[in-house]
Design a protein around this motif. Structure first.
Motif, PDB file in Angstrom:
ATOM      1  N   LEU A 183       0.627  -0.822  -0.260  1.00 39.03           N
ATOM      2  CA  LEU A 183      -0.053   0.251   0.086  1.00 39.03           C
ATOM      3  C   LEU A 183       1.138   1.415  -0.247  1.00 39.03           C
ATOM      4  O   LEU A 183       0.393   2.352  -0.696  1.00 39.03           O
ATOM      5  N   VAL A 184       1.793   1.203   0.708  1.00 41.57           N
ATOM      6  CA  VAL A 184       2.375   2.347   1.053  1.00 41.57           C
ATOM      7  C   VAL A 184       3.759   2.092  -0.545  1.00 41.57           C
ATOM      8  O   VAL A 184       4.338   3.275  -1.329  1.00 41.57           O
ATOM      9  N   ASN A 185       3.804   1.426  -1.352  1.00 38.68           N
ATOM     10  CA  ASN A 185       4.450   1.488  -2.703  1.00 38.68           C
ATOM     11  C   ASN A 185       5.919   1.975  -2.748  1.00 38.68           C
ATOM     12  O   ASN A 185       6.771   2.287  -3.427  1.00 38.68           O
ATOM     13  N   ARG A 186       6.766   1.204  -1.499  1.00 36.06           N
ATOM     14  CA  ARG A 186       8.239   1.402  -1.647  1.00 36.06           C
ATOM     15  C   ARG A 186       8.261  -0.425  -2.059  1.00 36.06           C
ATOM     16  O   ARG A 186       7.867  -1.483  -1.784  1.00 36.06           O
ATOM     17  N   PRO A 187       9.612  -0.533  -2.772  1.00 39.68           N
ATOM     18  CA  PRO A 187      10.305  -1.831  -2.772  1.00 39.68           C
ATOM     19  C   PRO A 187      10.624  -2.935  -1.331  1.00 39.68           C
ATOM     20  O   PRO A 187      10.223  -2.035  -0.304  1.00 39.68           O
ATOM     21  N   ILE A 188      10.386  -4.020  -1.544  1.00 38.39           N
ATOM     22  CA  ILE A 188      10.218  -4.977  -0.180  1.00 38.39           C
ATOM     23  C   ILE A 188      11.701  -6.109  -0.394  1.00 38.39           C
ATOM     24  O   ILE A 188      11.918  -6.280  -1.615  1.00 38.39           O
ATOM     25  N   LEU A 189      12.018  -5.489   0.334  1.00 40.56           N
ATOM     26  CA  LEU A 189      13.684  -6.720   0.471  1.00 40.56           C
ATOM     27  C   LEU A 189      13.120  -7.618   0.859  1.00 40.56           C
ATOM     28  O   LEU A 189      12.925  -7.873   2.468  1.00 40.56           O
ATOM     29  N   ASN A 190      13.459  -9.184   0.120  1.00 46.65           N
ATOM     30  CA  ASN A 190      13.028 -10.052   1.236  1.00 46.65           C
ATOM     31  C   ASN A 190      14.289 -10.793   1.592  1.00 46.65           C
ATOM     32  O   ASN A 190      14.537 -11.188   1.026  1.00 46.65           O
ATOM     33  N   VAL A 191      14.078 -10.578   3.014  1.00 52.71           N
ATOM     34  CA  VAL A 191      15.300 -11.505   3.208  1.00 52.71           C
ATOM     35  C   VAL A 191      14.839 -13.006   4.002  1.00 52.71           C
ATOM     36  O   VAL A 191      14.188 -13.126   4.769  1.00 52.71           O
TER      37      VAL A 191
ATOM     38  N   PHE B 186      20.910  -0.972  -1.547  1.00 51.78           N
ATOM     39  CA  PHE B 186      21.481   0.219  -0.346  1.00 51.78           C
ATOM     40  C   PHE B 186      22.699   0.800  -1.586  1.00 51.78           C
ATOM     41  O   PHE B 186      22.166   2.083  -1.471  1.00 51.78           O
ATOM     42  N   GLU B 187      21.985   0.089  -3.456  1.00 50.84           N
ATOM     43  CA  GLU B 187      22.719   0.768  -4.665  1.00 50.84           C
ATOM     44  C   GLU B 187      21.118   2.201  -5.422  1.00 50.84           C
ATOM     45  O   GLU B 187      21.163   2.821  -5.817  1.00 50.84           O
ATOM     46  N   GLY B 188      20.229   1.436  -4.263  1.00 53.81           N
ATOM     47  CA  GLY B 188      18.559   1.502  -5.652  1.00 53.81           C
ATOM     48  C   GLY B 188      18.513   0.849  -6.221  1.00 53.81           C
ATOM     49  O   GLY B 188      17.789   1.766  -7.070  1.00 53.81           O
ATOM     50  N   ASN B 189      18.950   0.245  -6.799  1.00 50.24           N
ATOM     51  CA  ASN B 189      18.569  -1.189  -7.301  1.00 50.24           C
ATOM     52  C   ASN B 189      17.399  -1.479  -6.792  1.00 50.24           C
ATOM     53  O   ASN B 189      18.161  -2.524  -6.219  1.00 50.24           O
ATOM     54  N   TYR B 190      16.340  -1.389  -7.288  1.00 48.08           N
ATOM     55  CA  TYR B 190      14.905  -2.482  -6.430  1.00 48.08           C
ATOM     56  C   TYR B 190      14.299  -3.735  -7.759  1.00 48.08           C
ATOM     57  O   TYR B 190      13.746  -3.971  -7.708  1.00 48.08           O
ATOM     58  N   GLY B 191      15.393  -3.865  -8.639  1.00 48.63           N
ATOM     59  CA  GLY B 191      15.111  -4.605  -9.674  1.00 48.63           C
ATOM     60  C   GLY B 191      15.079  -6.320  -9.237  1.00 48.63           C
ATOM     61  O   GLY B 191      13.982  -6.532  -9.811  1.00 48.63           O
ATOM     62  N   ARG B 192      15.369  -6.622  -7.939  1.00 49.00           N
ATOM     63  CA  ARG B 192      14.999  -7.500  -7.354  1.00 49.00           C
ATOM     64  C   ARG B 192      13.395  -8.043  -5.910  1.00 49.00           C
ATOM     65  O   ARG B 192      14.166  -8.689  -5.332  1.00 49.00           O
ATOM     66  N   SER B 193      12.809  -6.526  -6.142  1.00 48.96           N
ATOM     67  CA  SER B 193      12.169  -6.576  -4.978  1.00 48.96           C
ATOM     68  C   SER B 193      11.432  -7.402  -4.415  1.00 48.96           C
ATOM     69  O   SER B 193      10.779  -7.957  -6.379  1.00 48.96           O
ATOM     70  N   LEU B 194      10.922  -7.945  -3.438  1.00 45.36           N
ATOM     71  CA  LEU B 194       9.414  -8.652  -3.529  1.00 45.36           C
ATOM     72  C   LEU B 194       8.097  -7.715  -4.799  1.00 45.36           C
ATOM     73  O   LEU B 194       7.997  -7.129  -3.652  1.00 45.36           O
ATOM     74  N   GLN B 195       7.518  -9.051  -5.192  1.00 40.24           N
ATOM     75  CA  GLN B 195       6.475  -8.156  -5.664  1.00 40.24           C
ATOM     76  C   GLN B 195       5.111  -8.585  -5.396  1.00 40.24           C
ATOM     77  O   GLN B 195       4.649 -10.052  -4.792  1.00 40.24           O
ATOM     78  N   ILE B 196       4.059  -8.217  -4.640  1.00 41.68           N
ATOM     79  CA  ILE B 196       2.656  -8.280  -4.077  1.00 41.68           C
ATOM     80  C   ILE B 196       1.536  -8.077  -5.552  1.00 41.68           C
ATOM     81  O   ILE B 196       2.093  -6.833  -5.685  1.00 41.68           O
ATOM     82  N   SER B 197       1.074  -9.122  -6.134  1.00 42.27           N
ATOM     83  CA  SER B 197      -0.195  -9.007  -6.730  1.00 42.27           C
ATOM     84  C   SER B 197      -1.254  -8.766  -6.493  1.00 42.27           C
ATOM     85  O   SER B 197      -1.177 -10.242  -4.995  1.00 42.27           O
ATOM     86  N   ASN B 198      -2.245  -8.003  -6.995  1.00 48.32           N
ATOM     87  CA  ASN B 198      -3.264  -8.130  -6.820  1.00 48.32           C
ATOM     88  C   ASN B 198      -4.494  -8.147  -5.345  1.00 48.32           C
ATOM     89  O   ASN B 198      -4.394  -8.935  -4.730  1.00 48.32           O
ATOM     90  N   ILE B 199      -3.698  -6.960  -4.581  1.00 48.16           N
ATOM     91  CA  ILE B 199      -3.866  -6.163  -3.340  1.00 48.16           C
ATOM     92  C   ILE B 199      -5.092  -6.271  -3.414  1.00 48.16           C
ATOM     93  O   ILE B 199      -5.740  -6.105  -2.191  1.00 48.16           O
ATOM     94  N   GLU B 200      -6.603  -5.880  -4.240  1.00 44.14           N
ATOM     95  CA  GLU B 200      -7.511  -5.800  -4.327  1.00 44.14           C
ATOM     96  C   GLU B 200      -8.198  -6.909  -3.692  1.00 44.14           C
ATOM     97  O   GLU B 200      -9.549  -6.741  -3.138  1.00 44.14           O
ATOM     98  N   GLN B 201      -7.706  -7.770  -3.386  1.00 44.61           N
ATOM     99  CA  GLN B 201      -8.451  -9.306  -3.445  1.00 44.61           C
ATOM    100  C   GLN B 201      -8.810  -9.182  -1.945  1.00 44.61           C
ATOM    101  O   GLN B 201      -9.195  -9.863  -1.197  1.00 44.61           O
ATOM    102  N   TYR B 202      -7.777  -8.381  -0.845  1.00 43.90           N
ATOM    103  CA  TYR B 202      -7.926  -8.199   0.033  1.00 43.90           C
ATOM    104  C   TYR B 202      -8.608  -6.890   0.718  1.00 43.90           C
ATOM    105  O   TYR B 202      -8.581  -6.487   1.935  1.00 43.90           O
TER     106      TYR B 202
END
Length: 173
Positions: free
Chosen positions: A121-129, A142-158
Motif C-alpha cells: 500500500l505504501v508503494n515502497r520496494p520490498i527487500l525479502n530477506v 543500498f545502491e537504489g537498484n530495486y529490480g529484485r524487489s518482492l512483488q505483491i500482486s492482486n492487492i485488491e483481493q484483500y
C-alpha cells in the motif's frame, strides 16, 4: 472439498499520502514492522551483514519482540532504531518515508503476512530477506537498484469491500 471456500483477511485499502512519490533520504533508510521468531523470522543474519558491510544507512524496526535485536543496537548505534508498535495508520504514514522496506521471510508460500499488504500500500520496494540473506541483493538495494524487489500482486483481493462480497456470495449460492 467443493463446499470449502477460502476467503482472505480483509483490510481497509485506501490511498496513502506520498506513496506515489519516491522517498528522499540522505542515506538509505529502510524499515521493518513486526515480530521476530528465532530461526524462522530471524533478523540476526541480516543484522550481522549490516554490521560488517561498512555502509551508511538507517534501519528502523517497529516491534514488541526486541530481544533478538537488542545486542545490535549497541554495535550499530544511530544506524539502528528500535521502536514499539504504532497504530496502523501512523505506521503507514511513517513507512511511506522509507527508501525500501524489509520482510523477513517466513519460508512458507501458504500465507501472505498482513505486513506485506501494508508494504504494498505504501508503494515502497520490498527487500525479502531469507534465513541466509543474499548479500548481492542487499547491496543492490543500498545502491537504489530495486529490480529484485518482492512483488505483491492482486492487492485488491484483500480489500475489505471485496472480502465482504465473498461472504454475501456464499449466502446467495
Amino acid at each position: 472439498h467443493h463446499k470449502i471456500k477460502i476467503i482472505p483477511q480483509g483490510f481497509r485499502i485506501e490511498p496513502i499520502k506520498g506513496s506515489d512519490q519516491p522517498a528522499v533520504n540522505s542515506v538509505p533508510t529502510f524499515a521493518y514492522a513486526g515480530g521476530f521468531i528465532p530461526n524462522i523470522r530471524d533478523p540476526r543474519p541480516f543484522l550481522d551483514y549490516l554490521v560488517k558491510c561498512g555502509k551508511e544507512f538507517k534501519f528502523v524496526i517497529f516491534t514488541n519482540t526486541e530481544e533478538l535485536v537488542k545486542p545490535y543496537k549497541d554495535i550499530l548505534n544511530s544506524k539502528l532504531e528500535v521502536r514499539g508498535y504504532l497504530p496502523r495508520t501512523n505506521l503507514l504514514e511513517y513507512l511511506v518515508k522509507m527508501d525500501f522496506l524489509v520482510n523477513f521471510d517466513n519460508n512458507t508460500g501458504v500465507q501472505l503476512p498482513s505486513k506485506l499488504i501494508d508494504y504494498a500500500l505504501v508503494n515502497r520496494p520490498i527487500l525479502n530477506v531469507r534465513s541466509q540473506p543474499d548479500e548481492e541483493i542487499i547491496d543492490e538495494f543500498f545502491e537504489g537498484n530495486y529490480g529484485r524487489s518482492l512483488q505483491i500482486s492482486n492487492i485488491e483481493q484483500y480489500d475489505i469491500k471485496n472480502v465482504s462480497c465473498q461472504f454475501t456470495d456464499i449466502v446467495k449460492s
